[in-house]
Design an enzyme around this catalytic site. Structure first.
Site, PDB file in Angstrom:
ATOM      1  N   THR A  74      38.194  40.064  43.430  1.00  0.00           N
ATOM      2  CA  THR A  74      38.788  40.300  44.752  1.00  0.00           C
ATOM      3  C   THR A  74      37.931  41.270  45.562  1.00  0.00           C
ATOM      4  O   THR A  74      37.667  41.044  46.748  1.00  0.00           O
ATOM      5  CB  THR A  74      40.217  40.846  44.602  1.00  0.00           C
ATOM      6  OG1 THR A  74      41.061  39.812  44.077  1.00  0.00           O
ATOM      7  CG2 THR A  74      40.784  41.313  45.937  1.00  0.00           C
ATOM      8  N   ASN A 154      41.276  27.275  41.228  1.00  0.00           N
ATOM      9  CA  ASN A 154      41.958  27.939  40.123  1.00  0.00           C
ATOM     10  C   ASN A 154      43.209  27.200  39.658  1.00  0.00           C
ATOM     11  O   ASN A 154      43.648  27.357  38.523  1.00  0.00           O
ATOM     12  CB  ASN A 154      42.324  29.371  40.510  1.00  0.00           C
ATOM     13  CG  ASN A 154      42.961  29.475  41.881  1.00  0.00           C
ATOM     14  OD1 ASN A 154      42.374  29.026  42.861  1.00  0.00           O
ATOM     15  ND2 ASN A 154      44.144  30.048  41.961  1.00  0.00           N
ATOM     16  N   GLN A 182      36.408  31.275  39.029  1.00  0.00           N
ATOM     17  CA  GLN A 182      37.072  30.398  38.075  1.00  0.00           C
ATOM     18  C   GLN A 182      36.079  29.480  37.349  1.00  0.00           C
ATOM     19  O   GLN A 182      36.432  28.875  36.336  1.00  0.00           O
ATOM     20  CB  GLN A 182      38.130  29.558  38.783  1.00  0.00           C
ATOM     21  CG  GLN A 182      39.213  29.000  37.905  1.00  0.00           C
ATOM     22  CD  GLN A 182      40.011  30.054  37.169  1.00  0.00           C
ATOM     23  OE1 GLN A 182      39.936  30.158  35.956  1.00  0.00           O
ATOM     24  NE2 GLN A 182      40.769  30.864  37.908  1.00  0.00           N
ATOM     25  N   GLY A 203      35.020  39.101  35.574  1.00  0.00           N
ATOM     26  CA  GLY A 203      34.846  39.286  34.141  1.00  0.00           C
ATOM     27  C   GLY A 203      35.991  38.757  33.307  1.00  0.00           C
ATOM     28  O   GLY A 203      35.775  38.144  32.254  1.00  0.00           O
ATOM     29  N   HIS A 204      37.226  38.967  33.758  1.00  0.00           N
ATOM     30  CA  HIS A 204      38.358  38.612  32.903  1.00  0.00           C
ATOM     31  C   HIS A 204      38.636  37.117  32.871  1.00  0.00           C
ATOM     32  O   HIS A 204      39.533  36.669  32.154  1.00  0.00           O
ATOM     33  CB  HIS A 204      39.618  39.383  33.327  1.00  0.00           C
ATOM     34  CG  HIS A 204      40.311  38.857  34.537  1.00  0.00           C
ATOM     35  ND1 HIS A 204      41.504  38.164  34.461  1.00  0.00           N
ATOM     36  CD2 HIS A 204      40.008  38.926  35.853  1.00  0.00           C
ATOM     37  CE1 HIS A 204      41.903  37.837  35.674  1.00  0.00           C
ATOM     38  NE2 HIS A 204      41.016  38.288  36.539  1.00  0.00           N
ATOM     39  N   THR A 240      30.782  56.100  40.578  1.00  0.00           N
ATOM     40  CA  THR A 240      30.123  56.081  39.269  1.00  0.00           C
ATOM     41  C   THR A 240      30.414  54.770  38.552  1.00  0.00           C
ATOM     42  O   THR A 240      31.558  54.321  38.495  1.00  0.00           O
ATOM     43  CB  THR A 240      30.614  57.267  38.413  1.00  0.00           C
ATOM     44  OG1 THR A 240      30.321  58.483  39.104  1.00  0.00           O
ATOM     45  CG2 THR A 240      29.936  57.270  37.056  1.00  0.00           C
ATOM     46  N   CYS A 326      48.349  34.788  40.776  1.00  0.00           N
ATOM     47  CA  CYS A 326      48.539  35.693  41.910  1.00  0.00           C
ATOM     48  C   CYS A 326      49.854  35.414  42.632  1.00  0.00           C
ATOM     49  O   CYS A 326      50.277  36.187  43.491  1.00  0.00           O
ATOM     50  CB  CYS A 326      47.373  35.566  42.891  1.00  0.00           C
ATOM     51  SG  CYS A 326      45.809  36.019  42.136  1.00  0.00           S
TER      52      CYS A 326
END
Length: 380
Positions: A74, A154, A182, A203-204, A240, A326
């Protein structure tokens, strides 16, 4: 890996691969340096970040300096859309083009830009959920600054002809953004083959933790930051670096690159096995999405005579969804399926079953049995 219900919601999120978890743990407990520090702790962390950057770049055919780490897809989508729009303000181009079935993390930033005076055009899709090139050709004009079209939907898994749209965008002097959140890790993704100027990863969605993503920005593409601070990530993402999660993303990218071919074959076979079992037992079961040009792990189907969320509630042995995570908890008809022209009844009966790395053939058989039993109980 899972002793609960059969998990068929990999498009919502994936479990963290044990190898990914193992790679990141030392950077939580031992190698805790700040990558901006000059001492050995910082140098070790910086080297790990750059190694991960190289792995993500290799997965999508990019060069390491073109990878910007973010907190999620996002954020990457917002940076791509808002950042390139800001950079294009002086160009005189005030039109943005997208599709009607994009993720909210694309549609909402574009609607925000519309409130700031930009014109936003949404390309319609056909019954298979794909943008038609003739519509795109008519609407991607020299007034367009940016086109943004997802690679894989998705909900249905339908794949877009991104290269054709990128060609249209470039011919009009516009940039091409691809939300590949996706798709990455499920199908081959190459930024040069796609013609992408910007591309989003999550990543997920491919076995890294939630809370890390990346944006590919092609060398030479003008983009402005949307957050301000120090000069991290070429000044585009201050703060960071989240070293453990970036390391995890790098390992997930490496695994995806080395297992993609075999996993694509395996996923396709399991998906088609599940579809076949359900279609044999349930008359008038309807496939939503393109029959072949779709993700190998995704099966979106409308069950006749029932409502999708009620079917899943009646099949507690299966963990799946009716659409995008979502919108979970919201039983409104999917906007994606509505854009594809499904009737309200067919859209209401839709269920998305998405498989993954840890799905087994035995689980497919049990899931089919549970879903068939639930459908029969609701339609008896």
């Amino acid at each position: 890996m899972n002793h609960g219900p059969i998990y068929l919601d990999y498009n919502a999120t994936t479990p963290v691969d044990p190898r990914v978890l193992e790679s990141m743990l030392p950077y939580l407990a031992v190698h805790y340096g700040n990558p901006s520090s000059d001492h050995v702790y910082g140098q070790h962390a910086k080297a790990a970040v750059e190694a991960a950057r190289a792995e993500v770049a290799a997965l999508i055919g990019a060069t390491p300096p073109e990878i910007i780490f973010t907190g999620c897809a996002t954020e990457a989508n917002n940076l791509a859309l808002l950042g390139t729009a800001r950079a294009a303000l002086s160009s005189g181009r005030k039109l943005l083009v997208t599709s009607a079935i994009e993720h909210p993390s694309v549609l909402q930033p574009l609607r925000h830009l519309a409130r700031e005076g930009w014109s936003v055009t949404e390309l319609p899709v056909d019954a298979a959920g794909r943008v038609q090139s003739n519509h795109a050709a008519n609407l991607i004009t020299p007034e367009v600054a940016l086109a943004s079209v997802m690679l894989a939907n998705n909900e249905t898994g339908s794949l877009q002809a991104v290269r054709a749209m990128a060609n249209l965008a470039h011919a009009a002097g516009a940039l091409m953004h691809v939300d590949a959140a996706q798709a990455v890790g499920k199908v081959a993704v190459d930024v040069n083959a796609l013609g992408a100027d910007l591309l989003t990863l999550a990543g997920h969605k491919f076995y890294a933790p939630k809370g890390v993503g990346a944006l590919y920005v092609r060398t030479g593409v003008a983009i402005e930051p949307i957050q301000y601070g120090a000069g991290h990530e070429h000044g585009l993402r201050p703060g960071t670096e989240n070293v453990p999660y970036i390391v995890a993303l790098g390992e997930a990218a490496r695994l995806a690159r080395t297992t993609l071919a075999q996993e694509t074959t395996r996923m396709t076979a399991l998906r088609d096995q599940l579809h076949g079992l359900l279609a044999t037992a349930i008359p008038d079961l309807h496939l939503n999405g393109h029959p072949t040009e779709r993700l190998p792990n995704t099966l979106n189907i409308s069950f006749p005579g029932v409502v999708g969320w009620q079917l899943l509630a009646a099949a507690p042995a299966v963990a799946a969804s009716t659409g995008s995570a979502c919108h979970a908890g919201d039983h409104a008809v999917s906007g994606v399926l509505a854009a594809m022209g499904l009737t309200r009844e067919a859209a209401a009966g839709a269920v998305r079953l998405s498989l993954g790395r840890f799905t087994t053939e035995a689980e497919i058989d049990r899931a089919a049995e549970a879903l068939i039993s639930a459908w029969k109980s609701l339609t008896a």
